[in-house]
Design a protein around this motif. Sequence first.
Motif, PDB file in Angstrom:
ATOM      1  N   ASP A  69       0.832  -1.206   0.000  1.00  0.00           N
ATOM      2  CA  ASP A  69       0.000   0.000   0.000  1.00  0.00           C
ATOM      3  C   ASP A  69       0.863   1.251   0.000  1.00  0.00           C
ATOM      4  O   ASP A  69       0.492   2.274  -0.573  1.00  0.00           O
ATOM      5  CB  ASP A  69      -0.888   0.030   1.261  1.00  0.00           C
ATOM      6  CG  ASP A  69      -1.847  -1.129   1.288  1.00  0.00           C
ATOM      7  OD1 ASP A  69      -2.454  -1.394   0.240  1.00  0.00           O
ATOM      8  OD2 ASP A  69      -1.978  -1.783   2.349  1.00  0.00           O
ATOM      9  N   HIS A  70       1.996   1.150   0.686  1.00  0.00           N
ATOM     10  CA  HIS A  70       2.811   2.352   0.859  1.00  0.00           C
ATOM     11  C   HIS A  70       4.290   1.949   0.866  1.00  0.00           C
ATOM     12  O   HIS A  70       4.667   1.008   1.550  1.00  0.00           O
ATOM     13  CB  HIS A  70       2.451   2.992   2.209  1.00  0.00           C
ATOM     14  CG  HIS A  70       2.703   4.455   2.233  1.00  0.00           C
ATOM     15  ND1 HIS A  70       1.806   5.363   2.748  1.00  0.00           N
ATOM     16  CD2 HIS A  70       3.753   5.181   1.807  1.00  0.00           C
ATOM     17  CE1 HIS A  70       2.307   6.579   2.632  1.00  0.00           C
ATOM     18  NE2 HIS A  70       3.485   6.501   2.075  1.00  0.00           N
ATOM     19  N   VAL A  71       5.083   2.661   0.077  1.00  0.00           N
ATOM     20  CA  VAL A  71       6.530   2.417   0.089  1.00  0.00           C
ATOM     21  C   VAL A  71       7.243   3.676   0.583  1.00  0.00           C
ATOM     22  O   VAL A  71       6.918   4.788   0.158  1.00  0.00           O
ATOM     23  CB  VAL A  71       7.047   2.013  -1.317  1.00  0.00           C
ATOM     24  CG1 VAL A  71       8.571   1.928  -1.340  1.00  0.00           C
ATOM     25  CG2 VAL A  71       6.454   0.665  -1.741  1.00  0.00           C
ATOM     26  N   ILE A  72       8.174   3.477   1.497  1.00  0.00           N
ATOM     27  CA  ILE A  72       8.942   4.606   2.042  1.00  0.00           C
ATOM     28  C   ILE A  72      10.384   4.461   1.579  1.00  0.00           C
ATOM     29  O   ILE A  72      11.052   3.480   1.927  1.00  0.00           O
ATOM     30  CB  ILE A  72       8.879   4.640   3.598  1.00  0.00           C
ATOM     31  CG1 ILE A  72       7.431   4.813   4.058  1.00  0.00           C
ATOM     32  CG2 ILE A  72       9.731   5.777   4.166  1.00  0.00           C
ATOM     33  CD1 ILE A  72       6.768   3.578   4.516  1.00  0.00           C
ATOM     34  N   VAL A  73      10.844   5.408   0.764  1.00  0.00           N
ATOM     35  CA  VAL A  73      12.240   5.372   0.307  1.00  0.00           C
ATOM     36  C   VAL A  73      13.047   6.203   1.305  1.00  0.00           C
ATOM     37  O   VAL A  73      12.981   7.424   1.321  1.00  0.00           O
ATOM     38  CB  VAL A  73      12.385   5.917  -1.129  1.00  0.00           C
ATOM     39  CG1 VAL A  73      13.838   5.828  -1.594  1.00  0.00           C
ATOM     40  CG2 VAL A  73      11.470   5.159  -2.090  1.00  0.00           C
ATOM     41  N   ALA A  74      13.750   5.484   2.167  1.00  0.00           N
ATOM     42  CA  ALA A  74      14.450   6.148   3.272  1.00  0.00           C
ATOM     43  C   ALA A  74      15.958   6.060   3.102  1.00  0.00           C
ATOM     44  O   ALA A  74      16.696   5.977   4.076  1.00  0.00           O
ATOM     45  CB  ALA A  74      14.006   5.527   4.601  1.00  0.00           C
ATOM     46  N   ILE A  75      16.379   6.066   1.839  1.00  0.00           N
ATOM     47  CA  ILE A  75      17.821   6.085   1.570  1.00  0.00           C
ATOM     48  C   ILE A  75      18.261   7.531   1.753  1.00  0.00           C
ATOM     49  O   ILE A  75      17.670   8.446   1.166  1.00  0.00           O
ATOM     50  CB  ILE A  75      18.122   5.605   0.136  1.00  0.00           C
ATOM     51  CG1 ILE A  75      17.661   4.156  -0.037  1.00  0.00           C
ATOM     52  CG2 ILE A  75      19.601   5.758  -0.176  1.00  0.00           C
ATOM     53  CD1 ILE A  75      17.736   3.644  -1.458  1.00  0.00           C
ATOM     54  N   GLY A  76      19.272   7.734   2.569  1.00  0.00           N
ATOM     55  CA  GLY A  76      19.657   9.108   2.883  1.00  0.00           C
ATOM     56  C   GLY A  76      20.746   9.640   1.981  1.00  0.00           C
ATOM     57  O   GLY A  76      20.476  10.315   0.980  1.00  0.00           O
ATOM     58  N   GLU A  77      21.973   9.295   2.301  1.00  0.00           N
ATOM     59  CA  GLU A  77      23.108   9.984   1.677  1.00  0.00           C
ATOM     60  C   GLU A  77      23.277   9.711   0.194  1.00  0.00           C
ATOM     61  O   GLU A  77      23.693  10.584  -0.542  1.00  0.00           O
ATOM     62  CB  GLU A  77      24.387   9.610   2.419  1.00  0.00           C
ATOM     63  CG  GLU A  77      24.388  10.299   3.740  1.00  0.00           C
ATOM     64  CD  GLU A  77      25.698  10.217   4.475  1.00  0.00           C
ATOM     65  OE1 GLU A  77      26.642   9.577   3.977  1.00  0.00           O
ATOM     66  OE2 GLU A  77      25.738  10.794   5.551  1.00  0.00           O
TER      67      GLU A  77
END
Length: 220
Positions: A69-77
Amino acid sequence: MTKQTFAIIGLGRFGSSVCKTLVDGGAEVLVIDKSEAQINNYKKIATQAIIADAQDENTLKSIGIRNFDHVIVAIGEDIQASILVSLMVKELGVKHVTAKAQNKYHARVLEKLGVDKVVRPEREMGKRIGKGLLSENMLDYLNLSANIQVAEIKITKPSFANKDLAKLRFRNHYHLNVIAIKRNDDIIISPRADQKLLVNDSLLVVGKTADVDHFSQSMS
Ligand code: ADP
């Protein structure tokens, strides 16, 4: 109601904090990170934890990323990886994508790619803390739009004590609507005009950000 499913790509400080919050809230959470050490830390926390490079489109397909339902792209640097992964998850048809941006240029690219919600956590937290420092009486706030806020403001002035909202001409004076009053453990919802205020009450108000700031600073 069926449980919402989430996939978090990248378990840095941001991704891991989102993961714990979702799991605590009872959601099903798949986490993906290329670091084995990070995945090992989340094996017992997340519903499913996979070591993979999310830049590989086949990996995203085999995980069935489009079914979340929901994807969180939490790649930072690694901004390049963040952009590529965000592009792929949108192209694969994920309806709700949230991505973390490192700076305003990164944020603009993510918005152009169709990312549904772009967040800049350090900036948002910095603003929140700055607001709290400007006025200790602003306990919390939520932006409803660019210039409308709901805020919780503590009454500190004895001149407000034992006066009701009508007598204070609250709406005319401050251009704010009082949604609720928190008093110790009680909450008075939709207070009437004859509701008296006490020092240390917290008012939940809604109105223009400038008016909220003005009122909270008047309590300092
Ligand atoms: P934060 O600022 O939130 O701490 P970081 O950039 O430090 O974010 O961490 C991002 C995480 O994303 C790291 O754990 C890293 O291993 C992971 N990561 C980075 N690129 C990829 C990728 N291509 N595929 C999967 N995971 C990735």
